[in-house]
Enzyme design. Structure first.
Site, mmCIF file in Angstrom:
data_model
loop_
_atom_site.group_PDB
_atom_site.id
_atom_site.type_symbol
_atom_site.label_atom_id
_atom_site.label_comp_id
_atom_site.label_asym_id
_atom_site.label_seq_id
_atom_site.Cartn_x
_atom_site.Cartn_y
_atom_site.Cartn_z
ATOM 1 N N LEU A 1 0.829 -1.199 0.000
ATOM 2 C CA LEU A 1 0.000 0.000 0.000
ATOM 3 C C LEU A 1 0.866 1.252 0.000
ATOM 4 O O LEU A 1 0.471 2.300 -0.467
ATOM 5 C CB LEU A 1 -0.889 0.021 1.241
ATOM 6 C CG LEU A 1 -1.972 -1.057 1.324
ATOM 7 C CD1 LEU A 1 -2.585 -1.062 2.712
ATOM 8 C CD2 LEU A 1 -3.033 -0.798 0.285
ATOM 9 N N GLY A 2 2.040 1.131 0.574
ATOM 10 C CA GLY A 2 2.895 2.304 0.616
ATOM 11 C C GLY A 2 4.093 2.063 1.506
ATOM 12 O O GLY A 2 4.218 1.013 2.139
ATOM 13 N N VAL B 1 3.955 -0.849 4.210
ATOM 14 C CA VAL B 1 2.600 -1.226 4.611
ATOM 15 C C VAL B 1 1.983 -2.088 3.513
ATOM 16 O O VAL B 1 1.981 -1.707 2.341
ATOM 17 C CB VAL B 1 1.713 0.013 4.822
ATOM 18 C CG1 VAL B 1 0.362 -0.404 5.385
ATOM 19 C CG2 VAL B 1 2.379 0.995 5.750
ATOM 20 N N ASP C 1 3.796 12.771 15.125
ATOM 21 C CA ASP C 1 3.873 12.804 13.662
ATOM 22 C C ASP C 1 2.484 13.015 13.064
ATOM 23 O O ASP C 1 2.051 12.278 12.192
ATOM 24 C CB ASP C 1 4.535 11.535 13.137
ATOM 25 C CG ASP C 1 5.180 11.755 11.769
ATOM 26 O OD1 ASP C 1 5.292 12.932 11.352
ATOM 27 O OD2 ASP C 1 5.554 10.770 11.124
ATOM 28 N N GLY D 1 7.176 4.335 4.018
ATOM 29 C CA GLY D 1 7.577 5.636 4.543
ATOM 30 C C GLY D 1 8.614 5.441 5.616
ATOM 31 O O GLY D 1 9.285 4.416 5.675
ATOM 32 N N GLY D 2 8.738 6.464 6.465
ATOM 33 C CA GLY D 2 9.784 6.469 7.468
ATOM 34 C C GLY D 2 9.766 5.255 8.379
ATOM 35 O O GLY D 2 10.799 4.778 8.797
ATOM 36 N N PHE D 3 8.585 4.759 8.682
ATOM 37 C CA PHE D 3 8.515 3.679 9.650
ATOM 38 C C PHE D 3 8.521 2.296 9.010
ATOM 39 O O PHE D 3 8.596 1.305 9.698
ATOM 40 C CB PHE D 3 7.267 3.813 10.519
ATOM 41 C CG PHE D 3 7.371 4.935 11.514
ATOM 42 C CD1 PHE D 3 8.415 4.975 12.408
ATOM 43 C CD2 PHE D 3 6.415 5.924 11.556
ATOM 44 C CE1 PHE D 3 8.523 6.002 13.334
ATOM 45 C CE2 PHE D 3 6.509 6.949 12.476
ATOM 46 C CZ PHE D 3 7.558 7.002 13.368
ATOM 47 N N GLY D 4 8.358 2.204 7.725
ATOM 48 C CA GLY D 4 8.399 0.885 7.107
ATOM 49 C C GLY D 4 7.370 0.734 6.021
ATOM 50 O O GLY D 4 6.684 1.680 5.655
#
Ligand SMILES: *[C@@H]1O[C@H](CO)[C@@H](O)[C@H](O)[C@H]1NC(C)=O
Ligand SMILES: *[C@@H]1O[C@H](CO)[C@@H](O)[C@H](O)[C@H]1NC(C)=O
Ligand SMILES: *[C@@H]1O[C@H](CO)[C@@H](O)[C@H](O)[C@H]1NC(C)=O
Ligand SMILES: *[C@@H]1O[C@H](CO)[C@@H](O)[C@H](O)[C@H]1NC(C)=O
Length: 658
Positions: A348-349, A356, A467, A351-354
């Protein structure tokens, strides 16, 4: 002689049942023909054919009441009573949660025609709530969190006197003999037994609940209330229930009551049971089984061999401390299957945290979002997981629900509710056509505010999100805003290098003091929320590169404000179709939240009361001296800002160099 005998006989014949009726009664189901006469049902309450008393159906905005028809004579100032009843609450849609709850009530009157649905639980209206002339004592079994009544969550039991601000409340559950509290889900749809006792000598009200027939020894609530000062001589006893914008069916399966003594105990096995929602066809099952069994025998050997090979491949080491953590621990293999082996097409996407992934879990089949985070330090993951048990308890309709987790080595997998409408930034910026009119946007703003308020004040400890941004606001199937990624910032506190502090956050949303001190406060979340407000009202990103320069949204809004043409900033997509006062209020509130001084910003509680229109913004806003709000290096921003076409992601987290 015979006449006297007859006279005495008649007297006892009539007097015994009537006194029996007044001070003590028991309903095992509600089928008995006299039941209808002895109970007064009002509003949506009805007795079903199967002997179950249904207070509300799963329709929205209902109230339902049932009271014992005759008043109880609390003739003494010293009295005691005890009651036991079995109830069940079945939400219309498990995902939406349920509404609003059920109460056992003792009241001066059984006329509740002016009482409101929803959070007022069919007992009060906005005029009489809190008034001592109500003479109402109630025990609430509340399945919806109303902030105005200080509800702790959407699954609690409370003692109420003339008001719904509970004098004492607790998370629904029961204590085992070892004093450990076990949670009971009031909305499970399963029968729950409740006992309420009072004794005017000690003046303690005790409330106990249990999912089984045996009564726990220690009450869930034990609280001193002088009922003799609330009760009149004659009082009615019964129940009320209500539904709000979300709804549940509220059922009563049995009820016993006794004045000055112990009410008859009820046994869940002898009470009518609720009809199942789905029926299985047993016969077809048996036929198909008899065909399948020989086939099974042959293939099972093969399966076992394959299974052993696969197990070796997917083996995960579960350490003993992991078994004690709160929310559901998924097996790695389950999540691997659900996401089709973390296939790229399910992504799905990121980003900074990992990353998805979208996943589908079987039994019951639900769609989830699985966030896979690789962290450099196993110790960091371990410390974070110990936080998960509290994050997993957060239940709020404006937060993305954490369903469970899994650890594999230093990889952490978090399982969340899937949000079909993706994230707010996609809807605001990446759509050809404007899909969000002002009404929807205002609703989203109120949702985010309510979710943040819950994080700041609604739980045992203050949780700072750190955030807040458009890509972390996700939208459920009804376009309600849900805040994601709360609590995750903690993961970055436990970096591999303890000497450094890492800044978590996103440019354009970072409060100025944060870049100086590195210490996150609730004020930092308020600042980020302010940016979000301007973003939603203006339909622009916090920082937009325009030609050789960049447009810093907050400066742009300030400049229009000082020119006296603030409405110029409003998103052209809904121009002409919005409530001018609301937009103006949101813009002003945004600027207040974006104050450079932490003390100049409102708290989230104040923000919510502004948004709800309870308080008007009086503030005379002045353009801050120095004008520009510091937003950090623009190069970092460009580096991190990469448009993405995925739906659900926490993207663009900036971690400035340490
Ligand atoms: C008052 O209550 C006490 C104990 O609860 C009971 O023994 C007594 O009979 C009651 N008196 C009357 C007049 O009902
Ligand atoms: C409480 O209710 C009584 C009777 O309805 C009314 O006269 C009184 O003004 C109310 N008090 C308050 C503070 O609203
Ligand atoms: C309420 O609970 C307390 C503590 O378990 C107990 O001592 C007391 O007798 C109970 N009171 C009633 C009225 O049952
Ligand atoms: C219970 O709450 C009501 C209203 O919130 C308050 O007036 C009352 O004093 C409280 N009673 C006790 C015993 O705490």
């Amino acid at each position: 002689m015979t006449i006297i005998f007859l006279f005495i006989y008649t007297l006892t014949f009539f007097s015994i049942p009537s006194s029996f009726q007044l001070d003590e009664f028991t309903y095992i189901g509600f089928t008995h023909p006299e039941t209808k006469l002895s109970l007064s049902l009002s509003d949506s309450a009805q007795i079903n054919k199967n002997g179950i008393l249904q207070l509300t159906s799963d329709t929205t905005k209902l109230t339902g009441h049932v009271f014992y028809s005759s008043p109880i004579h609390f003739k003494n100032s010293s009295f005691s009573f005890s009651t036991c009843f079995a109830f069940s609450i079945r939400p219309n849609d498990v995902k939406l949660g349920g509404g609003d709850g059920l109460t056992f009530a003792i009241a001066k009157s059984k006329d509740f025609t002016s009482a409101l649905w929803g959070g007022h639980l069919g007992l009060f209206n906005s005029n009489n709530i809190g008034n001592f002339s109500n003479h109402i004592f109630a025990v609430e079994f509340d399945t919806y969190q109303n902030f105005e009544f200080g509800d702790m969550n959407d699954n609690h039991v409370g003692i109420d006197v003339n008001s719904l601000l509970s004098n004492n409340s607790a998370l629904a559950g029961y204590f085992g003999d070892d004093l450990v509290q076990n949670e009971v889900n009031l909305k499970s749809g399963k029968p729950i037994l409740a006992w309420i006792e009072y004794d005017s000598i000690t003046s303690y009200v005790n409330v106990t609940i249990s999912p089984s027939s045996s009564k726990p020894r220690i009450p869930l609530l034990s609280f001193p209330v002088r009922l003799s000062s609330i009760f009149e001589e004659y009082m009615y006893v019964g129940f009320s229930a209500s539904t709000g914008l979300v709804s549940s069916s509220h059922y009563l399966l049995g009820w016993s009551f006794k004045l000055n003594g112990e009410a008859k105990s009820l046994d869940l096995n002898t009470l009518p049971s609720l009809p199942k929602t789905r029926k299985k066809h047993k016969s077809t099952l048996i036929i198909s089984l008899s065909i399948l069994v020989p086939f099974f025998v042959l293939t099972s050997i093969l399966i076992v061999v394959l299974f052993l090979i696969k197990k070796l491949k997917n083996s995960e080491v579960i350490e003993s401390w992991e078994l004690e953590i709160g929310p559901h621990r998924y097996k790695y293999i389950e999540l691997k299957k659900a996401t089709r082996n973390f296939k790229e097409s399910e992504l799905l996407g990121f980003g900074g945290f990992g990353r998805v992934y979208k996943g589908t879990l079987p039994n019951p089949k639900i769609q989830v979002a699985v966030k896979r985070i690789s962290h450099e330090s196993k110790q960091g993951v371990r410390e974070f997981i110990s936080e998960i048990s509290s994050i997993g308890k957060f239940r709020h309709r404006n937060l993305v629900q954490l369903l469970g987790w899994c650890r594999r080595g230093s990889d952490l997998l978090l399982v969340y509710d899937f949000m079909p409408n993706g994230s707010l930034d996609k809807l605001l910026f990446d759509q050809e056509k404007c899909v969000l009119n002002w009404e929807k946007r205002f609703n989203i703003i109120k949702g985010v505010a309510s979710g943040l308020l819950y994080l700041h004040e609604g739980y045992e400890q203050t949780v700072i999100h750190r955030d807040v941004k458009a890509s972390n606001v996700l939208l459920d199937d009804e376009m309600n805003a849900r805040l994601g990624d709360f609590g995750l910032a903690k993961l970055y506190d436990h970096g591999s290098n303890p000497g450094t502090t890492r800044l978590v956050g996103t440019l354009g949303y970072l409060a100025p003091e944060l870049t100086r001190t590195g210490r996150a406060t609730t004020g930092c979340d308020v600042f980020a929320f302010g940016t979000l407000l301007l973003e939603i009202a203006c339909g622009r990103r916090p920082i937009e590169p325009i030609g050789p320069d960049d447009l810093v949204l907050v400066d742009y809004v300030w400049s229009k404000w000082s020119e006296g043409s603030i409405l110029d900033v409003v998103d052209l997509n809904f121009k002409g179709d919005f409530d001018e006062n609301e937009v103006l209020m949101v813009l002003k509130l945004g600027l207040m939240c974006l104050s450079n001084e932490q003390l100049g910003r409102p708290s989230m509680r104040q923000v919510v009361s502004y948004l709800e229109g309870e308080v008007e913004i009086m503030e005379d806003l002045r353009v801050p001296s120095g004008g520009c709000v510091e937003v950090g290096g623009f190069e970092d921003y460009l580096h991190s800002y990469t448009p993405s076409s995925f739906e659900q992601t926490s993207s663009f987290t900036v971690l400035p160099k340490t």
